[in-house]
Design an enzyme around this catalytic site. Structure first.
Site, PDB file in Angstrom:
ATOM      1  N   PHE A  99      91.615  74.959 -57.615  1.00 25.33           N
ATOM      2  CA  PHE A  99      92.661  73.944 -57.526  1.00 25.33           C
ATOM      3  C   PHE A  99      92.077  72.585 -57.911  1.00 25.33           C
ATOM      4  CE2 PHE A  99      95.809  71.189 -55.492  1.00 25.33           C
ATOM      5  CZ  PHE A  99      96.974  71.785 -55.929  1.00 25.33           C
ATOM      6  N   ARG A 153      84.409  60.270 -59.283  1.00 32.29           N
ATOM      7  CA  ARG A 153      83.339  60.870 -58.486  1.00 32.29           C
ATOM      8  C   ARG A 153      82.875  62.211 -59.056  1.00 32.29           C
ATOM      9  NH1 ARG A 153      86.357  57.494 -55.968  1.00 32.29           N
ATOM     10  NH2 ARG A 153      85.664  56.298 -54.164  1.00 32.29           N
ATOM     11  N   GLU A 197      90.015  77.962 -48.882  1.00 32.39           N
ATOM     12  CA  GLU A 197      89.260  79.209 -48.985  1.00 32.39           C
ATOM     13  C   GLU A 197      87.746  78.978 -49.018  1.00 32.39           C
ATOM     14  OE1 GLU A 197      93.220  79.614 -49.630  1.00 32.39           O
ATOM     15  OE2 GLU A 197      92.036  78.545 -51.127  1.00 32.39           O
ATOM     16  N   HIS A 230     100.308  67.725 -45.976  1.00 26.37           N
ATOM     17  CA  HIS A 230      99.471  68.863 -46.364  1.00 26.37           C
ATOM     18  C   HIS A 230      98.035  68.416 -46.651  1.00 26.37           C
ATOM     19  CE1 HIS A 230      98.655  72.836 -47.960  1.00 26.37           C
ATOM     20  NE2 HIS A 230      98.143  72.282 -49.041  1.00 26.37           N
TER      21      HIS A 230
END
Length: 157
Positions: free
Chosen positions: A22, A127, A58, A88
């Site tokens: 993601f 970053r 995960e 979220h």
């Protein structure tokens, strides 16, 4: 006086990198930075194991499972959580950070936390190889330093 410093590691090591898919625009750059730092430190490609997971949630479980295999000496967990319009973001950040901290503190090998948690995509990209450096690279360097310190600690016996 004995002083323990994070000197270059003096034994061959195997490193696992668990990377979230993601926000892959960011995580692929973090991964590249980590791999480059490891290669520059003399870690051969065959001693680097990359495991991909869907997202930051995960990371803790797979990182912990990988750390328990006995085939690697340290793990780098890489991900990117960018704030959206809902809560979220807060839950993902809290749970992934807590899970990785637990894996590091209770697992058999060091775990480096390389999950960016930023307000926007620009901050994340900065970053991940931009003007803010590359946190993947920094995590790899930190892991090698921790492995060196742990090696020196084990030699105190």
């Amino acid at each position: 006086m004995t002083e323990i410093l994070g000197l270059p590691i003096t034994r061959p090591v195997k490193v696992g990198i668990v990377v979230a898919d993601f926000n892959d625009l960011v995580t692929t750059r973090l991964l590249a930075g980590a791999q480059q730092a490891l290669r520059q430190a003399g870690i051969p490609e065959e001693n680097i194991l990359v495991v991909q997971v869907p997202g930051a949630m995960e990371l803790p479980r797979v990182t912990r499972r990988l750390s328990e295999t006995g085939v690697i000496d340290g793990v780098i967990a890489l991900g990117a959580v960018v704030q959206g319009e809902t809560d979220h973001y807060t839950y993902v950040c809290q749970q992934s950070a807590a899970g990785l901290a637990q894996a590091s503190l209770t697992g058999p090998i060091p775990v480096m936390f390389g999950v960016l948690m930023t307000a926007n995509m620009d901050q994340a990209l900065n970053r991940a190889g931009g003007k803010g450096g590359n946190k993947g690279r920094e995590c790899a360097q930190a892991l090698l330093q921790v492995l060196s310190v742990e090696q020196q600690l084990s030699e105190l016996r």
